[in-house]
Design an enzyme around this catalytic site. Structure first.
Site, PDB file in Angstrom:
ATOM      1  N   GLU A 102       0.840  -1.208   0.000  1.00  0.00           N
ATOM      2  CA  GLU A 102       0.000   0.000   0.000  1.00  0.00           C
ATOM      3  C   GLU A 102       0.874   1.257   0.000  1.00  0.00           C
ATOM      4  O   GLU A 102       0.603   2.209  -0.742  1.00  0.00           O
ATOM      5  CB  GLU A 102      -0.944  -0.020   1.217  1.00  0.00           C
ATOM      6  N   GLU A 122      -3.300  -9.981   3.493  1.00  0.00           N
ATOM      7  CA  GLU A 122      -4.173  -9.688   4.637  1.00  0.00           C
ATOM      8  C   GLU A 122      -5.286 -10.708   4.803  1.00  0.00           C
ATOM      9  O   GLU A 122      -5.686 -11.044   5.923  1.00  0.00           O
ATOM     10  CB  GLU A 122      -4.809  -8.298   4.465  1.00  0.00           C
TER      11      GLU A 122
END
Ligand SMILES: CC/C=C\C/C=C/C(=O)SCCNC(=O)CCNC(=O)[C@H](O)C(C)(C)COP(=O)(O)OP(=O)(O)OC[C@H]1O[C@@H](n2cnc3c(N)ncnc32)[C@H](O)[C@@H]1OP(=O)(O)O
Length: 782
Positions: A102, A122
């Site tokens: 990210e 994740e």
């Protein structure tokens, strides 16, 4: 945590938080401050973000997820990177994962070395990318790739990442020098078009079909898991909503998932997996033991397990001598190995080069003499003690003294192998299919037929367990591993007990015995390999199973012979009886010292039986249900459907503490035993005394020293009626109505055995205490 330097006209922000440069609060702060500093420095024309040591940041710091969130938020840091008026380049090596990816997506450019990998894992932690990943990746690569990466969590090679458009350039040689050169080459270029928030998602017109297909797929593939479903919803928002609203939705979904029991369980499993590698036994541990070199191997037996084990060894690049008793069986085995290797290549599990090399590494033989120089032998012949003893006798004579002689037995006593080198003899039990399952261990199976004997339908039981997230129900597993194998095992067990099994046998070695498997065996229904078992298969060795009325008839005939009246068993009962008998067994294994930690048992189940990770493992699952309830239900089942003739004393003892507090093992959050006690002193203070293991840093993962003892003061008279672990806190639920005392374990440091700031809430009043817990006679300061 972030080293700042300026090289010529380029500011270098090097994340320095070993081992994986996780984006802890300090790292996030360092990045935010570094960007601000570089932006203000007139000498600096461009900025590079990279990782020191072995990797670019491999994600958020997972240990922080269970704690109160602390600013700066990753997304704010990202916003400041993207808003920079100087180009920011991510220079990637190692694993750029989760929050790390990210961060890089907030950068204006991304370059990487060829060995790097990127991904959003994740979902494996029960989460979704919560720092704009679900909104930014689709804008960069389109929906199909974004959905695939985010819902699978897979790591993508740098080469593929370049192909997808995640990376702008692959570089060779020194990464930092290449990054400086690259950064200078983009100085002055417009940055607006590099800011992903302003991009439209490519192929948005197909969003509905693509997202619906992805949703259907994740519901099918990851049954019971919440995170993959929410990942699809979040990614879809990247098309349906403006960027800012999409971010809000992503954040909401992230919070929901993070608060869920599934995220806690999956994060527990992440750390448990690493904890179990730090094994210890009475005579050594991972710190002291030195691995014996294994350069050459042999497998005895070319049946289902033998060929699977050979494929496993060959895939690891080890030479294998495959030994059988006759040419026909040997040739069959070679054909199976070839087919399995080809299948693994097709599924992308084994690279083509490895499969090709395997053909040169595999040597078939009928002659024991060929085994004289091997370092490791794995015996996978029939489960027949006499045969295995003969085999071990031969191996003992032929193999070199240093060779390890191992048996793939799941049930027979390894001490009976009778060789002159018992220290070199071990059980090495692979789980089927051996080339696929990651667990190598000895473990008890559960006696899953009981319920069918009483009236349940095996197909319904399988469906219930598959709906729970098991890839295969217990009866499909029995067909896969072979009903004949189960039959042989029980014959051997009976023999070792000096008895024989008849049609009337109801107990064996004190345990309830179910003969349905024997009836199937006698009818030649040996499982997948014969095309018939509990199920019918499309062919011998086939994989497509269909329910078979003939099997049901055999089961019904068995019940009638035994005078068993068929009864209806609910889904809840099926789950409880399967899970709770395993939990019961798990506690016994801990009690007997076969395993030292509940993590060992949970990891065995996660990798040996592909137990759904979102439940954490049976021991973790028990802690969430509450041991009191589990204990009561086990007692209920024990009394109504005795699994064993003997009383479950161990369980009774566990549940019989006078204060009503139940024993739990460290990983389950609390260790309480009969030692738990309370007294009220003259000053009106109630003292709770208990034995507890705390590692508040990870919440889920408990490390040694596992125990400490302490006192906690509670003002006023309270009576402890129950202790359990809630979502985030350890709770003491008190008997006086609404009163509840909560323990917020915030900062326990193993080394100093010090528990800071414990918050007690009694009724509506919250007080903050500084609690110092020390050795066995320790006390608490306030
Ligand atoms: C509002 C929301 C904000 C942000 C959303 C972002 C979410 C995330 O980023 S979630 C995290 C995503 N990243 C991961 O899931 C990566 C997890 N790690 C790994 O897959 C592997 O560790 C690795 C591939 C990075 C390295 O593998 P390997 O070299 O085999 O080492 P180990 O796995 O043994 O790990 C070494 C050591 O590091 C600890 N560790 C690894 N990753 C993390 C992490 N992200 N946070 C904290 N600690 C981590 C790991 O536990 C090992 O330590 P111990 O041996 O002490 O357990």
């Amino acid at each position: 945590m972030v080293d700042y330097s300026v090289k010529g006209q380029v500011a270098l922000l090097e994340v320095n938080n070993p081992p994986v440069n996780a984006l802890s609060t300090a790292v996030r702060t360092g990045l935010r401050d570094g960007i601000a500093k570089a932006s203000k420095d007139p000498k600096v024309k461009a900025i590079i973000i990279c990782g020191k040591g072995q990797t670019f940041p491999a994600g958020a710091d997972i240990r922080e997820f269970g704690q109160p969130p602390r600013a700066p938020w990753l997304i704010e840091v990202g916003d400041s990177i993207e808003a920079s008026l100087k180009p920011v380049v991510a220079a990637i090596h190692g694993t750029c994962l989760g929050g790390g990816l990210e961060v890089s997506l907030f950068c204006h450019y991304r370059i990487a070395v060829k060995s790097a990998r990127v991904g959003f894992p994740e979902v494996n932690l029960g989460l979704l990318p919560g720092a704009a990943g679900t909104q930014r990746l689709p804008r960069l690569v389109g929906l199909p790739v974004a959905l695939d990466m985010i819902t699978s969590g897979r790591h993508v090679t740098a080469l593929d990442a370049k192909k997808y458009g995640i990376l702008d350039e692959l570089v060779a040689g020194d990464l930092i020098n290449a990054a400086i050169k690259y950064a200078m080459s983009v100085v002055g270029k417009p940055l607006m078009e590099r800011r992903l928030r302003y991009k439209q998602v490519p192929g948005a017109d197909k969003a509905r079909e693509v997202c619906e297909a992805a949703m259907a797929q994740v519901k099918r593939k990851y049954k019971g898991y919440e995170a993959p479903v929410e990942c699809v919803r979040a990614v879809r928002a990247s098309v349906d909503l403006p960027y800012a609203d999409g971010i809000r939705m992503e954040s909401e979904l992230f919070k929901q998932l993070n608060a869920s029991g599934q995220a806690r369980a999956q994060q527990y499993a992440f750390f448990a997996e690493r904890t179990v590698s730090r094994w210890s036994m009475p005579n050594g541990s991972y710190r002291t033991a030195k691995a014996l070199p294994v350069k050459t191997t042999a497998v005895l037996g070319a049946g289902t397990m033998g060929t699977g084990i050979a494929v496993c060894l060959l895939s690891a690049g080890l030479p294998v001598i495959l030994l059988e008793q006759n040419e026909k069986l040997l040739q069959n085995g070679l054909r199976t190995i070839k087919a399995l290797m080809e299948g693994s290549v097709k599924l992308g599990k084994v690279p083509m080069e490895v499969a090709q090399k395997a053909t040169t590494l595999l040597k078939p033989t009928l002659n024991y003499e060929d085994l004289k120089d091997v370092d490791l032998v794995i015996e996978a012949v029939f489960e027949n003690l006499k045969l295995k003893r003969e085999v071990f006798g031969k191996l003992d004579k032929i193999c070199k003294p240093s060779a390890l002689l191992c048996s793939n037995t799941s049930t027979l006593d390894i001490d009976l192998a009778a060789t002159s080198r018992p220290d070199k003899v071990a059980g090495m039990h692979f789980f089927a299919p051996a080339y696929h399952m990651r667990l190598l261990e000895n473990i008890y199976g559960t006696k899953t037929s009981f319920m069918v004997e009483e009236g349940a339908n095996p197909y319904e039981i399988d469906q219930i367990m598959e709906d729970l997230g098991m890839p295969m129900g217990p009866f499909k597993v029995r067909d896969l591993s072979g009903i004949d194998i189960g039959w042989r095992i029980t014959q051997e067990v009976a023999k070792s007990l000096g008895t024989t099994i008849t049609k009337e046998t109801k107990y064996l070695g004190g345990e309830r015995y179910c003969g349905i498997g024997d009836d199937l065996y006698e009818k030649g229904r040996h499982g997948r390999k014969t095309g018939l078992g509990f199920y019918k298969y499309e062919k011998k060795g086939g994989k497509i199973s269909t329910p078979d009325p003939d099997a049901l008839d055999i089961i019904e005939a068995y019940r009638q012979r035994r005078g068993i009246v068929k009864c209806k068993i609910s889904s809840q009962e099926v789950i409880e009886r399967q899970m709770y008998s395993s939990i019961n067994e798990g506690f016994k294994i801990l009690e007997e010292g076969i395993c030292t930690r509940p993590e060992d048992i949970d990891i065995s189940w996660l990798y040996g039986f592909t137990f759904p990770k979102y439940l954490g493992g049976p021991m973790f699952y028990a802690s969430r249900i509450g041991l009191q309830k589990v204990y009561e239900r086990i007692c209920y089942y024990h009394e109504n459907f005795p699994l064993k003739q003997r009383d479950c004393k161990d369980l009774r003892r566990r549940g019989s503490s006078t204060s009503g507090v139940y024993t739990m093992y460290p990983a389950l959050g609390v260790v309480i035993n009969s030692y738990c006690d309370m007294t009220t002193d003259g000053g009106g203070w109630t003292w709770v005394f208990w034995e507890v293991a705390v590692d508040a840093a990870t919440r889920c993962c408990w490390r040694s020293p596992p125990f400490f003892y302490g006192y906690v003061e509670v003002y006023g008279y309270v009576e402890v009626c129950r202790l359990c672990r809630g979502n985030d806190n350890l709770h003491l639920l008190l008997s006086n109505g609404e009163s509840e005392m909560r323990f917020d374990m915030e900062d326990f440091n193993n080394n100093t055995r010090y528990l800071q700031y414990t918050t007690f809430t009694v009724g509506n009043e919250t007080s903050r205490y500084l609690a110092t817990l020390s050795g066995p006679s320790g006390n608490v300061g306030t």
